[in-house]
Design a protein around this motif. Structure first.
Motif, short mmCIF file in Angstrom:
data_model
loop_
_atom_site.label_atom_id
_atom_site.label_comp_id
_atom_site.label_asym_id
_atom_site.label_seq_id
_atom_site.Cartn_x
_atom_site.Cartn_y
_atom_site.Cartn_z
N ALA A 282 0.83 -1.20 0.00
CA ALA A 282 0.00 0.00 0.00
C ALA A 282 0.87 1.25 0.00
N GLY A 283 0.36 2.29 -0.62
CA GLY A 283 1.09 3.56 -0.61
C GLY A 283 0.49 4.53 -1.60
N ARG A 284 0.97 5.77 -1.55
CA ARG A 284 0.46 6.79 -2.45
C ARG A 284 0.72 6.41 -3.91
N SER A 285 -0.08 6.99 -4.79
CA SER A 285 0.13 6.79 -6.22
C SER A 285 1.55 7.20 -6.58
N ASN A 286 2.18 6.38 -7.41
CA ASN A 286 3.50 6.72 -7.93
C ASN A 286 4.65 6.52 -6.92
N VAL A 287 4.34 5.99 -5.75
CA VAL A 287 5.41 5.85 -4.75
C VAL A 287 6.39 4.75 -5.16
N SER B 193 5.44 6.18 -15.12
CA SER B 193 5.91 7.42 -14.50
C SER B 193 4.72 8.34 -14.21
N ALA B 194 3.54 8.05 -14.80
CA ALA B 194 2.35 8.86 -14.50
C ALA B 194 1.59 8.20 -13.35
N PRO B 195 1.25 8.99 -12.30
CA PRO B 195 0.56 8.40 -11.16
C PRO B 195 -0.81 7.84 -11.53
N GLY B 196 -1.34 6.93 -10.74
CA GLY B 196 -2.68 6.40 -10.95
C GLY B 196 -2.68 5.20 -11.88
N LYS B 197 -1.51 4.56 -12.07
CA LYS B 197 -1.43 3.45 -13.02
C LYS B 197 -2.25 2.24 -12.55
N THR B 198 -2.01 1.81 -11.31
CA THR B 198 -2.70 0.63 -10.82
C THR B 198 -4.03 1.06 -10.20
N GLN B 199 -5.14 0.67 -10.83
CA GLN B 199 -6.44 1.07 -10.28
C GLN B 199 -7.24 -0.13 -9.82
N SER B 200 -6.66 -1.31 -10.01
CA SER B 200 -7.33 -2.53 -9.56
C SER B 200 -6.45 -3.15 -8.48
N ILE B 201 -6.99 -4.15 -7.78
CA ILE B 201 -6.16 -4.92 -6.85
C ILE B 201 -5.64 -6.12 -7.64
N ASN B 202 -4.31 -6.25 -7.71
CA ASN B 202 -3.70 -7.29 -8.55
C ASN B 202 -3.01 -8.33 -7.70
N PHE B 203 -3.33 -9.58 -8.00
CA PHE B 203 -2.81 -10.70 -7.21
C PHE B 203 -1.74 -11.45 -8.00
N TYR B 204 -0.61 -11.69 -7.35
CA TYR B 204 0.49 -12.45 -7.96
C TYR B 204 0.85 -13.59 -7.02
N VAL B 205 1.00 -14.79 -7.56
CA VAL B 205 1.39 -15.92 -6.71
C VAL B 205 2.87 -16.24 -6.96
N VAL B 206 3.61 -16.37 -5.87
CA VAL B 206 5.05 -16.61 -5.95
C VAL B 206 5.34 -18.04 -5.49
N ASN B 207 6.12 -18.74 -6.30
CA ASN B 207 6.53 -20.13 -5.98
C ASN B 207 5.33 -21.02 -5.64
N LYS B 208 4.17 -20.70 -6.21
CA LYS B 208 2.93 -21.43 -5.95
C LYS B 208 2.69 -21.61 -4.45
N SER B 209 3.09 -20.59 -3.69
CA SER B 209 3.15 -20.76 -2.24
C SER B 209 2.48 -19.62 -1.46
N PHE B 210 2.63 -18.39 -1.95
CA PHE B 210 2.00 -17.24 -1.27
C PHE B 210 1.77 -16.13 -2.30
N CYS B 211 0.93 -15.16 -1.92
CA CYS B 211 0.59 -14.08 -2.87
C CYS B 211 1.16 -12.74 -2.45
N VAL C 103 0.19 -8.79 -3.25
CA VAL C 103 -1.01 -8.11 -3.74
C VAL C 103 -0.73 -6.63 -3.93
N ASP C 104 -0.82 -6.17 -5.17
CA ASP C 104 -0.54 -4.78 -5.53
C ASP C 104 -1.84 -3.98 -5.40
N LEU C 105 -1.85 -3.04 -4.46
CA LEU C 105 -3.07 -2.24 -4.24
C LEU C 105 -3.03 -0.96 -5.08
N PRO C 106 -4.21 -0.41 -5.42
CA PRO C 106 -4.20 0.88 -6.13
C PRO C 106 -3.60 1.95 -5.22
#
Ligand code: GTP
Ligand code: MG
Length: 208
Positions: A40-45, A65-83, A85-88
């Motif tokens: 979690a954090g401010r846009s563009n951080v 480089s333009a703020p506001g890129k991620t507007q959805s919650i994105n889930f990534y699984v690493v080593n098929k073991s844990f996630c 999660v990229d927040l907007p």
């Protein structure tokens, strides 16, 4: 110098890092299959860049480089073991009011209802320090009793002295000790090893 920071890869062997799904405010969340840590954090951080640096994959999470890129919650699984999660990002004034209004309840809903959420990496720009919005979001997360990993990113933009100052000021604003804050850079890889150690502790995993 750079090689020693890039040694962060040694603590964490990435065998796979896969995108699972993007979730928008009206969608449902994916099944609670893996323990997860959210960013979690401010846009563009630099949230998406930080995830890419952790998993050694430049284009896994979309960055801009333009703020506001991620507007959805994105889930990534690493080593098929844990996630991971990229927040907007929050706090970007130029995003239309209608979109902006949805962010906070959306992040709130995720943080309060997600059973598999083990903790949040709170990311702050080392050059700016915590803004009032950062301070209030972090206080709210503390109130939920969610473990928080405090991170100052873009550390490459500051001299060693300024970085130490930033760590102290940030610690004061957030009422934590300076050594509880990870100083990180997606450009040099500084802090990568420590961040992995803290994330692995939260998801209850050790290196495979
Ligand atoms: P939103 O999705 O808009 O909320 O942004 P974000 O927090 O995901 O930021 P993103 O990772 O897209 O990065 C924003 C900008 O900052 C990009 O131009 C990155 O290249 C730059 N950036 C990210 N991390 C670092 C860093 O550690 N050092 C430097 N110098 N630049 C960085
Ligand atoms: Mg992003």
């Amino acid at each position: 110098m750079m090689n020693c920071f890039l040694d962060g890869t040694k603590i964490m062997k990435i065998t796979s890092a896969e995108f699972i799904t993007s979730v928008y405010p009206k969608d449902g969340f994916p099944p609670d299959r893996y323990p997860e840590v959210a960013f979690a954090g401010r846009s563009n951080v630099g949230k998406s860049s930080l995830i890419n640096t952790l998993v050694n994959r430049k284009g896994l999470a979309r960055t801009s480089s333009a703020p506001g890129k991620t507007q959805s919650i994105n889930f990534y699984v690493v080593n098929k073991s844990f996630c991971l999660v990229d927040l907007p990002g929050y706090g970007y004034a130029k995003v239309p009011q209608q979109v902006r209004k949805q962010w906070s309840p959306f992040i709130e809903q995720y943080c309060t209802s997600r059973e598999s959420l083990r903790g949040v990496v709170a990311i702050i720009d080392a050059r700016v320090g915590p803004t009032p919005l950062d301070v209030s979001l972090i206080a709210w997360l503390k109130g939920l009793s969610l473990p928080i990993i405090f991170t100052l990113t873009k550390s490459d933009k500051l001299s060693k002295n300024k970085l130490v100052q930033a760590l102290h000021q940030t610690a004061k604003s957030l009422s934590v000790k300076p050594d509880q804050i990870v100083s990180f850079s997606s450009q040099t890889g500084e802090g990568k090893k420590r961040l992995w150690q803290e994330i692995l502790r939260l998801v209850g995993r050790t290196e495979p």
